[in-house]
Scaffold this active site. Sequence first.
Site, PDB file in Angstrom:
ATOM      1  N   TYR A 147       0.839  -1.200   0.000  1.00  0.00           N
ATOM      2  CA  TYR A 147       0.000   0.000   0.000  1.00  0.00           C
ATOM      3  C   TYR A 147       0.873   1.249   0.000  1.00  0.00           C
ATOM      4  O   TYR A 147       0.687   2.163  -0.815  1.00  0.00           O
ATOM      5  CB  TYR A 147      -0.939  -0.004   1.204  1.00  0.00           C
ATOM      6  CG  TYR A 147      -1.695   1.301   1.369  1.00  0.00           C
ATOM      7  CD1 TYR A 147      -2.820   1.571   0.592  1.00  0.00           C
ATOM      8  CD2 TYR A 147      -1.273   2.259   2.279  1.00  0.00           C
ATOM      9  CE1 TYR A 147      -3.496   2.780   0.716  1.00  0.00           C
ATOM     10  CE2 TYR A 147      -1.945   3.473   2.411  1.00  0.00           C
ATOM     11  CZ  TYR A 147      -3.061   3.721   1.637  1.00  0.00           C
ATOM     12  OH  TYR A 147      -3.724   4.926   1.762  1.00  0.00           O
ATOM     13  N   THR A 184     -12.472   6.843   8.685  1.00  0.00           N
ATOM     14  CA  THR A 184     -13.259   6.154   7.662  1.00  0.00           C
ATOM     15  C   THR A 184     -13.254   4.660   7.977  1.00  0.00           C
ATOM     16  O   THR A 184     -12.623   4.214   8.936  1.00  0.00           O
ATOM     17  CB  THR A 184     -12.658   6.370   6.258  1.00  0.00           C
ATOM     18  OG1 THR A 184     -11.386   5.706   6.174  1.00  0.00           O
ATOM     19  CG2 THR A 184     -12.481   7.845   5.938  1.00  0.00           C
TER      20      THR A 184
END
Length: 287
Positions: free
Chosen positions: A156, A191
């Site tokens: 990532y 989130t």
Amino acid sequence: MGNRLERKVAIVTGGGSGIGEAICKKFAQEGARVVVVGLSDDPVDEVVKEIEQQGGIAVGYKGDISIEANAKACVELAIRMYDRLNILINNAGVFPETNYLQDFSEEAFDYLIRNNIKSTFMMTKAALPELQKTKGNIVTAGSEAGHMGEPQAVPYGGTKGFNHAFTKGLASEQAHFGVRCNIVAPGLIDTAWTHASTGPMSSEMEKSTTSGTLMGRRGTPEEVANVYLFVASDEASYVTGAIYYVDGGTTIAKGPLGEKAADNLKTEPQGELELQHAMDGHTSIRE
């Protein structure tokens, strides 16, 4: 309604949830015509409707923008609906797995490449001819992980590092055409990605990451959208090739300093956007 983006047309990828929803609503609030982009099962239609209910202007596009034909169709929709394109926000991305690299799945790696890198490449390629006409700008989602790396999410961080270098090169290249290109690099944001109950983080990782910010808390999607607004607006006319970290001090923290943060820094600000989809983001691999 404000006017900092009055008469501007903006495409926002990953616009159906999380930070993308906040960007779409903030931009519409400031006068932009917004193309809300997401995959087929993202709440794109809901975000468009919510923008319109607040007096804004928006249209939705659903499709996998890592596919060249879909990226072109998305840009064509903006031109067909609003006659021009001023801003491209490459916000779409995924965070599908946390694991030590020796155990990290090839499936998750390929998913990261497609959604974090190829989607940025395809949308940028499709949008540039129109942005050159309007002397517009591109803001791409980086990450503090693209600066420092991310343990147990090494690929990532690598994809975000690509976006950082890609954007700096693009800024150098596209200045010739009058197009600005910048990065907004969030840290730990509130989130679905950053909660053990809704995303790939373990409870231990969630706790350690939060305490690793100088401010001792997650940021809000609206706090990130505020930075996108500045960078995409004419107020940032002398800004290109820059990386804006919105990470509560993660990139300079040394240890769990967030545990000692003052109460005013630990308290999330009261936002003004009505965000309904902060926890609807992609946290698993999907077709």
